[in-house]
Motif scaffolding. Structure first.
Motif, mmCIF file in Angstrom:
data_model
loop_
_atom_site.group_PDB
_atom_site.id
_atom_site.type_symbol
_atom_site.label_atom_id
_atom_site.label_comp_id
_atom_site.label_asym_id
_atom_site.label_seq_id
_atom_site.Cartn_x
_atom_site.Cartn_y
_atom_site.Cartn_z
ATOM 1 N N ARG A 37 89.538 14.561 56.130
ATOM 2 C CA ARG A 37 88.740 15.496 55.340
ATOM 3 C C ARG A 37 88.360 14.785 54.055
ATOM 4 N N GLN A 39 84.676 14.331 51.310
ATOM 5 C CA GLN A 39 83.280 14.621 51.014
ATOM 6 C C GLN A 39 82.448 13.358 51.225
ATOM 7 N N LYS A 42 80.511 9.711 56.594
ATOM 8 C CA LYS A 42 79.378 9.548 57.504
ATOM 9 C C LYS A 42 79.800 9.028 58.879
ATOM 10 N N ARG A 55 82.622 15.916 64.452
ATOM 11 C CA ARG A 55 82.626 16.623 63.167
ATOM 12 C C ARG A 55 83.199 18.007 63.427
ATOM 13 N N GLY A 57 84.089 20.111 60.843
ATOM 14 C CA GLY A 57 83.814 20.895 59.641
ATOM 15 C C GLY A 57 82.835 20.130 58.788
ATOM 16 N N LYS A 58 82.339 20.762 57.745
ATOM 17 C CA LYS A 58 81.344 20.120 56.886
ATOM 18 C C LYS A 58 81.823 18.764 56.363
ATOM 19 N N ASN A 59 83.054 18.691 55.935
ATOM 20 C CA ASN A 59 83.604 17.458 55.371
ATOM 21 C C ASN A 59 84.795 16.934 56.173
ATOM 22 N N THR A 60 84.867 17.270 57.456
ATOM 23 C CA THR A 60 86.017 16.887 58.272
ATOM 24 C C THR A 60 85.565 16.265 59.588
#
Length: 77
Positions: A37, A39, A42, A55, A57-60
């Motif tokens: 996790r 931010q 890529k 992916r 989650g948004k940042n995971t």
């Protein structure tokens, strides 16, 4: 920093500059699936080649590892 142990059988190495990660490497000590996790993440590289990840989650992200191998995280500039 280097040598930080993480849950699941991993060891981390990271460096940063001006508040941003410039290098992140994960060593797999047990060959388990790795969840990261962070931010701006890529992708993941193994021996310079981008490997598949999911992916979750948004940042995971999550990816498979092999015992004894080192994985480099790719961050957005």
């Amino acid at each position: 920093f280097f040598g930080l142990r993480a849950r699941g059988g991993f060891e981390l190495e990271m460096s940063w500059e001006d508040g941003y990660v410039t290098r992140a490497r994960i060593f797999s000590l047990a060959g388990r699936s790795c969840t990261v996790r962070a931010q701006g993440i890529k992708g993941v590289r193994l021996n310079g080649k981008v490997i598949p990840f999911v992916r979750v989650g948004k940042n995971t992200i999550e990816f498979s590892t092999e015992k004894g191998k080192a994985y480099d995280l790719i961050f957005m500039p």
